[in-house]
Motif scaffolding. Structure first.
Motif, PDB file in Angstrom:
ATOM      1  N   THR A  41       0.885  -1.347  -0.020  1.00  0.00           N
ATOM      2  CA  THR A  41      -0.071   0.024   0.037  1.00  0.00           C
ATOM      3  C   THR A  41       0.903   1.337   0.116  1.00  0.00           C
ATOM      4  O   THR A  41       0.388   2.447  -0.395  1.00  0.00           O
ATOM      5  N   ALA A  42       1.984   1.094   0.498  1.00  0.00           N
ATOM      6  CA  ALA A  42       3.089   2.447   0.398  1.00  0.00           C
ATOM      7  C   ALA A  42       4.306   1.647  -0.054  1.00  0.00           C
ATOM      8  O   ALA A  42       5.220   1.106   0.843  1.00  0.00           O
ATOM      9  N   GLY A  43       4.783   2.011  -1.195  1.00  0.00           N
ATOM     10  CA  GLY A  43       6.255   1.696  -1.608  1.00  0.00           C
ATOM     11  C   GLY A  43       7.341   2.623  -1.604  1.00  0.00           C
ATOM     12  O   GLY A  43       6.984   3.615  -1.184  1.00  0.00           O
ATOM     13  N   ALA A  44       8.190   2.441  -2.120  1.00  0.00           N
ATOM     14  CA  ALA A  44       9.349   3.578  -2.273  1.00  0.00           C
ATOM     15  C   ALA A  44       8.841   4.822  -3.222  1.00  0.00           C
ATOM     16  O   ALA A  44       9.127   5.800  -2.672  1.00  0.00           O
ATOM     17  N   ASP A  45       8.089   4.617  -4.018  1.00  0.00           N
ATOM     18  CA  ASP A  45       7.445   5.657  -4.920  1.00  0.00           C
ATOM     19  C   ASP A  45       6.461   6.586  -3.856  1.00  0.00           C
ATOM     20  O   ASP A  45       6.327   7.687  -4.276  1.00  0.00           O
ATOM     21  N   SER A  46       6.129   6.198  -2.858  1.00  0.00           N
ATOM     22  CA  SER A  46       5.377   7.108  -1.802  1.00  0.00           C
ATOM     23  C   SER A  46       6.336   8.040  -1.100  1.00  0.00           C
ATOM     24  O   SER A  46       5.671   9.057  -0.220  1.00  0.00           O
ATOM     25  N   THR A  47       7.564   7.737  -1.211  1.00  0.00           N
ATOM     26  CA  THR A  47       8.648   8.585  -0.435  1.00  0.00           C
ATOM     27  C   THR A  47       8.355   8.704   1.080  1.00  0.00           C
ATOM     28  O   THR A  47       8.835   9.711   1.719  1.00  0.00           O
ATOM     29  N   ASP A  48       8.027   7.647   1.795  1.00  0.00           N
ATOM     30  CA  ASP A  48       7.730   7.487   3.049  1.00  0.00           C
ATOM     31  C   ASP A  48       8.736   6.962   3.688  1.00  0.00           C
ATOM     32  O   ASP A  48       9.903   6.561   3.028  1.00  0.00           O
ATOM     33  N   ASP A  49       9.161   6.771   5.116  1.00  0.00           N
ATOM     34  CA  ASP A  49      10.249   6.114   5.851  1.00  0.00           C
ATOM     35  C   ASP A  49      10.032   4.866   5.647  1.00  0.00           C
ATOM     36  O   ASP A  49      11.136   4.051   5.833  1.00  0.00           O
ATOM     37  N   CYS A  50       9.040   4.222   5.436  1.00  0.00           N
ATOM     38  CA  CYS A  50       8.954   2.733   5.350  1.00  0.00           C
ATOM     39  C   CYS A  50       7.838   2.112   4.332  1.00  0.00           C
ATOM     40  O   CYS A  50       6.967   2.761   4.237  1.00  0.00           O
ATOM     41  N   ALA A  51       8.191   0.668   3.909  1.00  0.00           N
ATOM     42  CA  ALA A  51       7.146   0.275   3.027  1.00  0.00           C
ATOM     43  C   ALA A  51       6.042  -0.456   3.939  1.00  0.00           C
ATOM     44  O   ALA A  51       6.360  -0.779   5.254  1.00  0.00           O
ATOM     45  N   ILE A  52       4.828  -0.373   3.537  1.00  0.00           N
ATOM     46  CA  ILE A  52       3.849  -0.875   4.409  1.00  0.00           C
ATOM     47  C   ILE A  52       2.929  -1.928   3.601  1.00  0.00           C
ATOM     48  O   ILE A  52       2.733  -1.786   2.255  1.00  0.00           O
ATOM     49  N   TYR A  53       2.879  -3.061   4.129  1.00  0.00           N
ATOM     50  CA  TYR A  53       2.293  -4.681   3.443  1.00  0.00           C
ATOM     51  C   TYR A  53       0.913  -4.552   4.267  1.00  0.00           C
ATOM     52  O   TYR A  53       1.044  -4.782   5.501  1.00  0.00           O
ATOM     53  N   ASP A  54      -0.010  -5.024   3.540  1.00  0.00           N
ATOM     54  CA  ASP A  54      -1.252  -5.321   4.120  1.00  0.00           C
ATOM     55  C   ASP A  54      -1.369  -6.815   3.764  1.00  0.00           C
ATOM     56  O   ASP A  54      -1.214  -7.347   2.461  1.00  0.00           O
ATOM     57  N   LEU A  55      -1.152  -7.785   4.839  1.00  0.00           N
ATOM     58  CA  LEU A  55      -1.196  -9.006   4.726  1.00  0.00           C
ATOM     59  C   LEU A  55      -2.630  -9.814   4.564  1.00  0.00           C
ATOM     60  O   LEU A  55      -3.494  -9.392   5.105  1.00  0.00           O
TER      61      LEU A  55
END
Length: 373
Positions: A41-55
């Motif tokens: 839901t948030a990868g490197a292209d979101s320019t956030d501090d961490c990647a977010i995975y919905d499992l």
């Protein structure tokens, strides 16, 4: 993959925005993994501090990290590996760890540290290698960190998933299990034994053998497909990659599982390049093949009644493995049965962070075992 533009040295924010961004666009929302899924839901292209995975569902997250020395690679310093190659390698090294646990890769985080004199072209080559390795393995570079250092330093973390309770470990082998390996070992170690000394010693090998030695460093393949088959099919009782060398791997599997192993010399595949280098350094091919070498094969154990089914599953996917021994009761220890029928300790030199050239130690071991009492 060098750029054609004039040499330039961007600052870190520019490299993140322009150069890294060229490889990291369009990631968010990707559905990754085979079986259970993870939505990024948030990868490197979101320019956030961490990647977010919905499992999705009962899922185990598998994470591993590994480090690459970059400019201190002997083959890199000799011009035999490029910036692209070492970028590719750091991804394969990290994916190999989660492949050994049967996980489906869903992302790789990388740390790229570089000196001030690495221009944008050189930096882009590293990132291109990272990107290609991720693409070849069906996963994504979801971010990490870049910044300055006194030299190139690369490290990474691989993230994978598998169904809860199915992750492979080193601890499940039982007496009677077959010991298997996905391919020949010792090739990367043989390359390090050969190339740094070839000119000083006047060594020459046929070009195709030299290319075979370099291929494992330039385009190493983490055995993700094999690990997934072993995991999803429930075939393996224990598994580990061979990045410390085959001897070390077998000994570590034995210790973790509380078993012995009887390994048969006749069943160990030897790559022709390993045989050729062994002759040059004064070793025998089986000793060099089992010694410290950063190969990314998988060594695993399979119960006797599951071996045929496992082999059939591999064949359906165009994959193979070799049976090289059997697990035995722990009191028998780890033994090696030679072609002459004698049993003795495993040959070779295990990787234990030796300061010296391991090839010299390998030759020393060979000389000691063949000397007349």
């Amino acid at each position: 993959m060098p750029m054609t533009s004039a040499t330039s040295h961007s600052d870190e924010p520019t490299r993140v925005a322009k150069l890294v961004g060229a490889f990291l666009s369009g990631q968010s929302g990707a559905v990754l993994g085979d079986g259970p899924h993870a939505t990024l839901t948030a990868g490197a292209d979101s320019t956030d501090d961490c990647a977010i995975y919905d499992l999705d569902g009962p899922v185990t997250l598998v994470v591993g990290s590994d480090y690459v020395r970059g400019a201190k690679f002997a083959l890199y310093e000799q011009g035999l590996l490029t910036n692209f190659d070492i970028g590719y390698y750091v991804v394969a090294a990290n994916l190999s760890d989660i492949a050994a646990m049967g996980a489906a890769p869903i992302g790789v985080l990388t740390v790229v540290r570089y000196p001030h004199d690495l221009d944008d072209d050189g930096f882009l080559d590293i990132m291109a290698g990272i990107h290609r390795a991720c693409t070849d393995s069906g996963t994504l570079n979801v971010g990490g960190d870049i910044g300055n250092a006194e030299r190139i330093v690369l490290s990474g973390s691989a993230i994978g998933i598998c169904r809860t309770g199915t992750a492979l470990t080193r601890r499940g082998a039982r007496p009677g299990d077959h010991l298997c390996v996905t391919g020949p070992c010792g090739i990367l170690g043989a390359a390090v034994a050969y190339f740094p000394k070839r000119h000083a010693n006047g060594w020459t090998l046929p070009e195709h053998l030299e290319q075979d030695l370099l291929a494992g460093w330039r385009r190493p393949r983490a055995r993700v497909a094999e690990g997934r088959l072993l995991c999803t099919g429930g075939y393996a009782t224990a598994c580990q990659d061979t990045s410390d060398g085959l001897k070390a791997t077998i000994e570590q599997l034995a210790a973790a599982s509380g078993v012995g192993f009887d390994v048969a010399e006749d069943d160990i595949a030897i790559h022709p390049a390993v045989s050729a280098v062994a002759k040059l350094i004064g070793s025998d091919d089986i000793t060099l093949a089992m010694s410290a070498s950063a190969d990314f094969q998988l060594a695993f154990t399979v119960p006797a009644d599951r071996l045929d089914a496992c082999r059939d599953a591999f064949a359906r996917s165009g994959l193979t493995f070799d049976v090289i021994g059997r697990a035995t009761p722990p009191e028998t220890g780890v033994a090696f049965t030679g072609r002459d029928g004698t049993r003795h300790a495993l040959p070779g030199v295990a990787w234990k962070h030796q300061a010296s050239d391991v090839s010299g130690l390998v030759a020393g071991v060979t000389a000691a075992t063949t000397a007349t009492p």
